[in-house]
Design a protein around this motif. Structure first.
Motif, short mmCIF file in Angstrom:
data_model
loop_
_atom_site.label_atom_id
_atom_site.label_comp_id
_atom_site.label_asym_id
_atom_site.label_seq_id
_atom_site.Cartn_x
_atom_site.Cartn_y
_atom_site.Cartn_z
N ILE A 210 64.04 82.64 26.67
CA ILE A 210 64.64 83.09 27.52
C ILE A 210 63.80 84.70 27.93
CG2 ILE A 210 66.68 84.60 28.14
CD1 ILE A 210 67.93 81.90 26.78
N CYS A 211 63.60 85.05 28.90
CA CYS A 211 62.65 86.09 29.00
C CYS A 211 63.54 87.32 27.73
CB CYS A 211 62.63 86.12 30.09
SG CYS A 211 61.25 88.05 30.31
N GLN A 212 62.93 88.02 27.34
CA GLN A 212 63.89 88.80 26.63
C GLN A 212 63.74 90.34 27.84
OE1 GLN A 212 61.99 90.18 22.27
NE2 GLN A 212 63.17 88.04 21.86
N SER A 213 63.59 90.09 28.73
CA SER A 213 63.19 91.41 29.35
C SER A 213 64.13 91.16 30.37
CB SER A 213 61.95 91.44 29.48
OG SER A 213 61.43 92.69 31.15
N CYS A 214 63.29 90.75 31.56
CA CYS A 214 64.45 90.33 32.48
C CYS A 214 65.79 88.73 32.50
CB CYS A 214 63.72 89.60 33.62
SG CYS A 214 62.83 87.80 33.36
N GLY A 215 66.09 87.83 31.33
CA GLY A 215 66.87 87.00 30.93
C GLY A 215 66.38 85.47 31.07
N CYS A 216 65.37 85.39 32.63
CA CYS A 216 64.77 84.40 32.91
C CYS A 216 64.26 83.32 32.28
CB CYS A 216 64.50 84.48 34.44
SG CYS A 216 62.61 84.87 33.66
N VAL A 217 64.65 81.95 32.55
CA VAL A 217 64.36 81.56 31.29
C VAL A 217 62.48 80.99 32.28
CG1 VAL A 217 63.64 78.88 31.03
CG2 VAL A 217 66.23 79.66 31.57
N LEU B 88 58.35 87.03 26.67
CA LEU B 88 58.94 87.42 27.60
C LEU B 88 57.97 86.38 29.06
CD1 LEU B 88 57.10 91.04 27.56
CD2 LEU B 88 59.62 90.47 27.09
N CYS B 89 58.59 86.47 30.37
CA CYS B 89 58.23 85.58 31.23
C CYS B 89 57.19 85.83 31.66
CB CYS B 89 59.00 85.26 32.15
SG CYS B 89 59.54 86.83 33.28
N ILE B 90 56.13 84.90 31.88
CA ILE B 90 54.26 85.91 32.97
C ILE B 90 54.63 86.74 33.80
CG2 ILE B 90 54.76 84.27 34.83
CD1 ILE B 90 52.17 83.94 31.83
N LYS B 91 55.90 87.36 34.40
CA LYS B 91 56.12 87.93 35.37
C LYS B 91 55.84 89.49 34.53
CE LYS B 91 57.94 86.40 39.56
NZ LYS B 91 58.57 85.99 40.20
N CYS B 92 56.90 89.74 33.17
CA CYS B 92 57.10 90.88 32.68
C CYS B 92 55.82 91.10 31.73
CB CYS B 92 58.11 90.41 31.82
SG CYS B 92 59.89 90.48 32.75
N GLN B 93 55.44 89.52 31.37
CA GLN B 93 54.25 90.31 30.60
C GLN B 93 53.10 91.12 31.57
OE1 GLN B 93 53.84 88.10 27.19
NE2 GLN B 93 52.20 90.16 26.69
ZN LIG Z 1 60.82 87.84 32.38
#
Ligand SMILES: [Zn+2]
Length: 133
Positions: free
Chosen positions: A101-108, A122-127
């Protein structure tokens, strides 16, 4: 909305078990690598300490190369240690159910990303956002 996505795509027990195995395997590899690097660095130091009495001319160049090698090895080892720490953290997250789970936006986080980088937080977008900053 967000909660719905989480429920839909959250990793199941089997997937978590697979990721745990993958993380443990990677951890083992890195530990082996660190051991190898420190043994190598140690050997070099011992060689120097034993006092090489060969000629001055190429000795200076030798010392420079050795120092460079050692710095390089130590840098590598510290990267490995950082990665080891991140993998430990990933194991904790597998245990407490927050893994993937992305620690920034909470998405998977995408499965493909987790397979390549199991320690990702982090998910790829947040990274990408983080790297642009
Ligand atoms: Zn994210």
């Amino acid at each position: 909305m967000r909660g719905e996505t989480k429920l839909k795509k959250k990793l199941n027990k089997k997937e978590l078990a697979d990721f745990k195995k993958a993380v443990l395997k990677r951890k083992e590899e890195i530990m082996r690598e660190i051991k190898h690097i420190s043994e190598d660095t140690l050997k070099k130091s011992q060689k120097e300490a034993s006092g090489d009495i060969s000629g001055y001319t190429y000795h200076m160049a030798d010392v420079a190369t050795d120092n460079y090698d050692r710095e390089f090895s130590l840098g590598l080892a510290s990267n490995d240690r950082k990665l080891l720490y991140e993998l430990e953290d990933a194991l904790k997250r597998i245990e407490d159910g927050t893994f993937g789970i992305c620690q920034s936006c909470g998405c998977v986080i995408a499965r493909t990303r987790l397979k390549a980088v199991p320690q990702a937080t982090l998910c790829i977008k947040c990274q990408e956002k983080k790297e642009k900053r």
